[in-house]
Structures are given as C-alpha cells and as structure tokens.
Design a protein around this motif. Structure first.
Motif, PDB file in Angstrom:
ATOM      1  N   ASP A 186       0.856  -1.444  -0.235  1.00 26.95           N
ATOM      2  CA  ASP A 186       0.230  -0.075   0.460  1.00 26.95           C
ATOM      3  C   ASP A 186       1.139   1.586  -0.165  1.00 26.95           C
ATOM      4  O   ASP A 186       1.593   1.586   0.981  1.00 26.95           O
ATOM      5  N   LYS A 187       0.812   2.113  -0.829  1.00 23.67           N
ATOM      6  CA  LYS A 187       1.643   3.072  -1.199  1.00 23.67           C
ATOM      7  C   LYS A 187       1.241   3.876   0.116  1.00 23.67           C
ATOM      8  O   LYS A 187       2.838   4.772   0.580  1.00 23.67           O
ATOM      9  N   GLU A 188       0.682   4.303   0.674  1.00 23.21           N
ATOM     10  CA  GLU A 188      -0.345   5.513   1.756  1.00 23.21           C
ATOM     11  C   GLU A 188       0.148   4.422   2.285  1.00 23.21           C
ATOM     12  O   GLU A 188       1.254   5.744   3.885  1.00 23.21           O
ATOM     13  N   ALA A 189       0.360   2.927   2.715  1.00 23.83           N
ATOM     14  CA  ALA A 189       1.667   2.496   4.167  1.00 23.83           C
ATOM     15  C   ALA A 189       3.016   2.870   4.636  1.00 23.83           C
ATOM     16  O   ALA A 189       3.878   3.367   4.968  1.00 23.83           O
TER      17      ALA A 189
ATOM     18  N   GLU B  11       4.737   5.608   2.441  1.00 18.62           N
ATOM     19  CA  GLU B  11       4.086   7.233   3.004  1.00 18.62           C
ATOM     20  C   GLU B  11       4.756   7.365   3.723  1.00 18.62           C
ATOM     21  O   GLU B  11       4.857   8.753   4.084  1.00 18.62           O
ATOM     22  N   ALA B  12       3.334   7.215   5.027  1.00 21.34           N
ATOM     23  CA  ALA B  12       3.092   7.535   6.563  1.00 21.34           C
ATOM     24  C   ALA B  12       4.465   8.011   6.997  1.00 21.34           C
ATOM     25  O   ALA B  12       3.853   8.893   7.584  1.00 21.34           O
TER      26      ALA B  12
ATOM     27  N   ASP C 159       5.693  11.530   4.759  1.00 23.97           N
ATOM     28  CA  ASP C 159       4.989  12.017   3.819  1.00 23.97           C
ATOM     29  C   ASP C 159       5.517  12.572   2.801  1.00 23.97           C
ATOM     30  O   ASP C 159       4.747  13.011   2.215  1.00 23.97           O
TER      31      ASP C 159
ATOM     32  N   ILE D  71       6.935  10.378  -0.977  1.00 23.89           N
ATOM     33  CA  ILE D  71       6.834   8.419  -0.923  1.00 23.89           C
ATOM     34  C   ILE D  71       8.423   8.705  -1.833  1.00 23.89           C
ATOM     35  O   ILE D  71       9.233   7.414  -1.056  1.00 23.89           O
TER      36      ILE D  71
END
Length: 106
Positions: free
Chosen positions: A16-19, A21-22, A25, A27
């Motif tokens: 998951d890209k959001e996971a 880059e979390a 914030d 990537i």
C-alpha cells in the motif's frame, strides 16, 4: 540483526503506497530510506556469507582436485532461500524498525 528470523515476503508482493509513505509523508524519501537500508542489509548478508564460505576454502593450485563440499552447498542454498534485502528492508520499514531523521529539521 538476525535476518534469518525475518517474516519478509519471499516473492514479489504489492504494498500500500500510503503505508509506505506514512512515516515521512513523501514517497520518494521513504523509498530512498528503504533503499539505503536494503544496501546495508545486503552488505551484512554478503559479509556473513563470505565469512562462512571462507571456512571451506582450500588453497590449491591444482584443477584436478575440484570436489563438492556438501556443507558449503547447504550454506549457499540457505542464503539463496532468504528473502531479498529489499523485501527485508520494506518489512522493517512497515514495522517501524528503521530509524530515520531529517538533519534540516533538527
């Protein structure tokens, strides 16, 4: 760290890209950190493998005396079966086991 006990994926999976880059914030920053950690892991694994294979080294100049050492083959196969360094680095990143900092903000 003991890379033999890792739960990293042995094959390619989609994350998951959001996971990813979390924590940063960004990537690109996250992937850069993961890549640097993967390089560290690769270096550690390579050094460990070379050290273990040096135990089996025979220093002969004779080509006729080439033989198979079953222990050496088993060691090599074990390291081939380990997850790849990038998979270990991503798994560490997602489990918050990678320390990172931004020098500009401190």
């Amino acid at each position: 760290m003991d890379y033999k006990e890792t739960k990293a994926a042995l094959s390619t999976i989609t994350y998951d890209k959001e996971a990813i880059e979390a924590p940063t914030d960004n990537i690109y920053e996250a992937i850069s950190i993961i890549a640097k950690r993967a390089a560290q892991i690769n270096s550690d694994l390579k050094k460990e493998l070379v050290d273990k294979l040096d135990e089996f080294a025979t220093y002969n100049d004779s080509l006729e005396e080439i033989f198979e050492n079953k222990e050496q083959i088993e060691v090599s196969k074990f390291y081939e079966r380990l997850p790849k360094p990038h998979a270990i680095a991503v798994e560490e990143w997602l489990n918050d086991r990678v320390y990172h900092r931004t020098p500009d903000s401190e």
